[in-house]
Design a protein around this motif. Structure first.
Motif, mmCIF file in Angstrom:
data_model
loop_
_atom_site.group_PDB
_atom_site.id
_atom_site.type_symbol
_atom_site.label_atom_id
_atom_site.label_comp_id
_atom_site.label_asym_id
_atom_site.label_seq_id
_atom_site.Cartn_x
_atom_site.Cartn_y
_atom_site.Cartn_z
ATOM 1 N N ARG B 89 0.846 -1.208 0.000
ATOM 2 C CA ARG B 89 0.000 0.000 0.000
ATOM 3 C C ARG B 89 0.877 1.252 0.000
ATOM 4 N N LEU B 90 0.304 2.330 -0.514
ATOM 5 C CA LEU B 90 1.015 3.614 -0.456
ATOM 6 C C LEU B 90 1.314 3.943 1.008
ATOM 7 N N GLY B 91 2.522 4.387 1.261
ATOM 8 C CA GLY B 91 2.902 4.758 2.626
ATOM 9 C C GLY B 91 3.500 3.618 3.437
ATOM 10 N N ASP B 92 3.415 2.369 2.919
ATOM 11 C CA ASP B 92 4.017 1.244 3.654
ATOM 12 C C ASP B 92 5.547 1.383 3.675
ATOM 13 N N LEU B 93 6.138 1.019 4.818
ATOM 14 C CA LEU B 93 7.605 0.971 4.903
ATOM 15 C C LEU B 93 8.031 -0.479 4.670
ATOM 16 N N ILE B 94 8.920 -0.672 3.714
ATOM 17 C CA ILE B 94 9.333 -2.019 3.294
ATOM 18 C C ILE B 94 10.813 -2.211 3.591
ATOM 19 N N LEU B 95 11.144 -3.413 4.082
ATOM 20 C CA LEU B 95 12.552 -3.793 4.240
ATOM 21 C C LEU B 95 12.910 -4.672 3.040
ATOM 22 N N VAL B 96 13.964 -4.290 2.344
ATOM 23 C CA VAL B 96 14.307 -4.954 1.080
ATOM 24 C C VAL B 96 15.297 -6.094 1.337
ATOM 25 N N HIS B 97 14.992 -7.296 0.800
ATOM 26 C CA HIS B 97 15.912 -8.430 1.017
ATOM 27 C C HIS B 97 16.657 -8.860 -0.246
ATOM 28 N N LYS B 98 16.343 -8.232 -1.369
ATOM 29 C CA LYS B 98 17.074 -8.563 -2.598
ATOM 30 C C LYS B 98 17.056 -7.329 -3.493
ATOM 31 N N VAL B 99 18.184 -7.005 -4.052
ATOM 32 C CA VAL B 99 18.275 -5.836 -4.931
ATOM 33 C C VAL B 99 18.808 -6.297 -6.279
ATOM 34 N N ARG B 100 18.049 -6.004 -7.331
ATOM 35 C CA ARG B 100 18.493 -6.411 -8.667
ATOM 36 C C ARG B 100 18.710 -5.164 -9.512
ATOM 37 N N ASP B 101 19.842 -5.121 -10.199
ATOM 38 C CA ASP B 101 20.076 -4.040 -11.150
ATOM 39 C C ASP B 101 19.491 -4.498 -12.487
ATOM 40 N N VAL B 102 18.450 -3.829 -12.927
ATOM 41 C CA VAL B 102 17.735 -4.291 -14.113
ATOM 42 C C VAL B 102 18.629 -4.245 -15.352
ATOM 43 N N ALA B 103 19.482 -3.229 -15.443
ATOM 44 C CA ALA B 103 20.330 -3.074 -16.628
ATOM 45 C C ALA B 103 21.347 -4.209 -16.760
ATOM 46 N N THR B 104 21.892 -4.662 -15.653
ATOM 47 C CA THR B 104 22.959 -5.668 -15.711
ATOM 48 C C THR B 104 22.510 -7.033 -15.189
ATOM 49 N N ASN B 105 21.341 -7.094 -14.582
ATOM 50 C CA ASN B 105 20.819 -8.302 -13.929
ATOM 51 C C ASN B 105 21.722 -8.776 -12.774
ATOM 52 N N SER B 106 22.563 -7.886 -12.263
ATOM 53 C CA SER B 106 23.352 -8.278 -11.080
ATOM 54 C C SER B 106 22.446 -8.196 -9.849
ATOM 55 N N ARG B 107 22.702 -9.084 -8.892
ATOM 56 C CA ARG B 107 21.821 -9.188 -7.736
ATOM 57 C C ARG B 107 22.627 -9.098 -6.445
ATOM 58 N N LEU B 108 22.088 -8.358 -5.491
ATOM 59 C CA LEU B 108 22.771 -8.166 -4.213
ATOM 60 C C LEU B 108 21.769 -8.407 -3.091
ATOM 61 N N TYR B 109 22.284 -8.905 -1.964
ATOM 62 C CA TYR B 109 21.389 -9.356 -0.904
ATOM 63 C C TYR B 109 21.811 -8.765 0.447
ATOM 64 N N PRO B 110 21.084 -7.769 0.929
ATOM 65 C CA PRO B 110 21.375 -7.317 2.301
ATOM 66 C C PRO B 110 20.912 -8.410 3.269
ATOM 67 N N ASP B 111 21.731 -8.758 4.256
ATOM 68 C CA ASP B 111 21.308 -9.753 5.254
ATOM 69 C C ASP B 111 20.267 -9.130 6.159
ATOM 70 N N ILE B 112 19.246 -9.903 6.491
ATOM 71 C CA ILE B 112 18.263 -9.425 7.472
ATOM 72 C C ILE B 112 18.333 -10.364 8.659
ATOM 73 N N LEU B 113 18.972 -9.913 9.722
ATOM 74 C CA LEU B 113 19.255 -10.765 10.870
ATOM 75 C C LEU B 113 18.421 -10.403 12.097
ATOM 76 N N ILE B 114 17.995 -9.161 12.167
ATOM 77 C CA ILE B 114 17.336 -8.651 13.375
ATOM 78 C C ILE B 114 15.818 -8.711 13.212
ATOM 79 N N LYS B 115 15.129 -9.032 14.298
ATOM 80 C CA LYS B 115 13.658 -9.087 14.257
ATOM 81 C C LYS B 115 13.093 -7.708 13.904
ATOM 82 N N HIS B 116 12.014 -7.705 13.150
ATOM 83 C CA HIS B 116 11.365 -6.429 12.761
ATOM 84 C C HIS B 116 9.904 -6.716 12.465
#
Lengths: 336, 282
Positions: B89-116
């Motif tokens: 929904r508009l206004g929702d705060l999201i924690l991102v667990h995967k980031v993809r660069d569309v131009a290069t299709n490279s993928r990066l993954y921030p670790d999510i270790l802490i409860k939220h």
């Protein structure tokens, strides 16, 4: 508890989605966040991962192994008189957190990788170990399969393999007390459950998240009752404060609890590690006295000095030989 | 608590955080001025400008700048993002667990270790604004892959985090700066909670103190240590500090001797390491 629980996040290789085991594991963790990946290495081999952070909230990767199903056995471990000596890695990494574990130096992350294409492993083993020459296969070296048998069921799969390949002896090494997971299986004579035992003091201080010595001994006694072949591994023997007293107590407690005559054998080994792995561990764990201890480095291996090793093996073997005959004692060859 | 560097693309994304946390501008150097760096109570907020390249440049420059001051901050990307309607929904705060660069299709993954308590989703970084709903079930932005690529060259994936507020459903809506600030301001408490957890639970790597580095430098030049020997000596010093001990007095007495020959160097180095590591059993 601030950290997320075990397997809060499950990364799934695209190639792993089709396997029934993937579905089974996901059903066991319905609340897990699932994240699609193309190759397990893009998560597992990321640079600059911090082992001590990631250990607080272990994640799981489900992957399909494409090659390297079997490896020749390492010279750091005994081959129990088998020239055909292999190990396999259905899972990388372990739910336990032993401070001395070489995986911290070998792998770039504590994240667990489970290879769900299990049939490919057993097919490769059947090819590689064909014929009738006796072979020895360790299936639980880079992990502790029995500890997680309830989730993955790999031990049961390999025991089935052993039943149809009687010339292959399979060793399942463990620190777990989860013998209940194998209660439904009739033990074949070519499967050995090999328990690593350490003094209570060592378990509490260095074998984090593992069952206590008492729990392991209880599990061993139960395994013997179920007719499993059992090996005891006093390995690694650590030169900790008052090590003589601790290891004497360990041996005495062990043989007061379990039946020595029913044992397959007892293996002894002093702590030793590839010196390159130790260097990596020392970078990751400067706070661990066990890791930063000034070990003696010789031919790419870090351990205690020859005299210290001899003293340790002699001490533990002397006490062990009070309960078992000499032919059942198998020290790691290079340590004599 | 551990310091944290927050990188936003726009000043209007940074403003609600600066206000909520009572930050003040830093203007001590060209880097701080160029990226409009703000600071207060261990938290730094910098503004990169729009696009993944600007985000990467700002993240690298600011992390390097803070590390040059012996700080080892967490790296956090905060901003607005779009997504297909129905994903969030508009206004929702999201924690991102995967980031993809569309131009290069490279993928990066921030670790999510802490409860939220946030929803987690993947994010695609595009080179251009996305004005029609994408087929992928992912957030869209224009910076995050640049931020992640730069951040993970200097810090570990467990020391990165990406927080995005849903600003539009990729329907061509154009937001005013005030509207962007309103979106961020409405979730600033949630952002604060996440950042506080990260800062308190993820310890910084152990580092040598300034006097240790001076002692290490002196040992290196006086005993003409090789690069490998210096690294090993540094590791032994870290272990000493980790055990809560001071450098042993022998450390300085060994270096008080003249060290001329290769043999003297080898003996001095072994003595230094032995003095630091000690023989005490674990």
């Amino acid at each position: 508890m601030t950290f997320l629980p075990l397997f809060s996040h499950i990364y799934i290789e695209d190639a792993a989605r089709e396997y029934p085991l993937t579905e089974h594991i996901l059903a066991r963790f319905p609340k897990a966040q699932t994240i699609s990946i193309q190759n397990y290495k893009e998560v597992f081999n990321r640079p600059r991962q911090r082992w001590e952070h990631q250990r607080q909230s272990l994640k799981l990767i489900l992957a399909a192994r494409r090659d390297s199903f079997l490896y020749p056995g390492s010279s750091f471990v005994p081959n129990f008189d088998h020239t055909r000596f292999f190990y396999t890695t259905p899972i990388l990494n372990c739910v336990y957190g032993c401070e001395y574990c070489y995986l911290q130096g070998l792998l770039s992350s504590p994240t667990m990788v489970a290879f769900v294409n299990h049939t490919a492993f057993t097919e490769a083993a059947a090819r590689e170990l064909s014929g009738s020459t006796p072979a020895y296969l360790c299936i639980s070296y880079d992990t502790d399969l029995l500890a997680i048998e309830d989730i993955f069921g790999y031990c049961a799969e390999w025991i089935e393999f052993a039943k149809s390949h009687p010339h292959v002896t399979i060793e399942i090494r463990t620190k777990s007390a989860n013998i209940r997971a194998l209660e439904h299986i009739t033990p074949p004579s070519n499967v050995i459950l090999a328990w690593t035992l350490s003094p209570d003091d060592v378990v509490k201080r260095f074998e984090h998240k593992t069952p206590s010595l008492q729990a392991r001994l209880k599990a061993i006694a139960h395994a013997q009752k179920l007719q499993w072949r059992v090996r005891l591994c006093f390995d690694p023997i650590l030169r900790v404060k008052e090590w003589q007293k601790h290891y004497q107590e360990l041996v005495e407690t062990t043989f007061a609890t379990i039946e020595p005559n029913a044992l397959a054998d007892v293996s002894l080994g002093v702590f030793r590690i590839n010196s390159g792995y130790l260097r990596t561990m020392q970078e990751q764990r400067p706070d661990s006295r066990l890791v930063t201890y000034p070990y003696h480095v010789q031919n790419g291996s870090a351990s205690y000095t020859d005299a210290e090793r001899q003293e340790m093996i002699t001490h533990v073997s002397e006490h062990t030989l009070r309960s078992i005959p000499k032919e059942k004692l198998c020290p790691v060859p290079w340590q004599w | 608590m551990r310091p944290a560097l927050v990188v936003t693309a726009l000043m209007c994304e940074a403003t609600p955080l600066i206000d909520a946390w009572g930050l003040r501008p830093l203007r001590r150097s060209e880097v701080e001025e160029r990226f409009q760096l703000f600071y207060g109570d261990g938290v730094y907020v910098g503004v990169s400008g729009i696009g993944k390249l600007r985000s990467a440049v700002a993240t690298s420059a600011l992390l390097a700048h803070l590390r040059s001051q012996d700080l080892t901050p967490l790296a956090i990307n905060i901003g607005i993002a779009g997504c297909p309607a129905g994903l969030a929904r508009l206004g929702d705060l999201i924690l991102v667990h995967k980031v993809r660069d569309v131009a290069t299709n490279s993928r990066l993954y921030p670790d999510i270790l802490i409860k939220h308590h946030l929803k987690e989703l993947p994010l695609d970084t595009h080179d251009h604004p996305v004005t029609t709903p994408p087929s992928e079930q992912a957030l869209v932005d224009m910076e995050c892959s640049g931020f992640m690529q730069a951040a993970t060259t200097l810090v570990s994936p467990s020391e990165t985090a990406v927080l995005k507020v849903i600003s539009d459903h990729c329907d061509g809506t154009r937001l005013s700066p005030e509207q962007v600030s309103q979106h961020l301001g409405a979730v600033s408490d949630q952002i604060t909670a996440v950042i506080t957890s990260l800062r308190s639970e993820l310890p910084a790597p152990l580092q040598l103190r300034t006097e240790d580095i001076q002692a290490l430098d002196f040992a290196t030049s006086h005993a003409r240590l090789s690069v490998t020997q210096r690294i090993e000596l540094e590791r032994a010093m870290l272990a000493t500090r980790a055990s809560g001990k001071a450098l042993p007095s022998e450390f300085h007495s060994i270096l008080a001797q003249p060290i001329k020959s290769k043999d003297q160097r080898r003996i001095a180095f072994a003595a230094l390491v032995a003095a630091l590591r000690g023989e005490e059993l674990p």
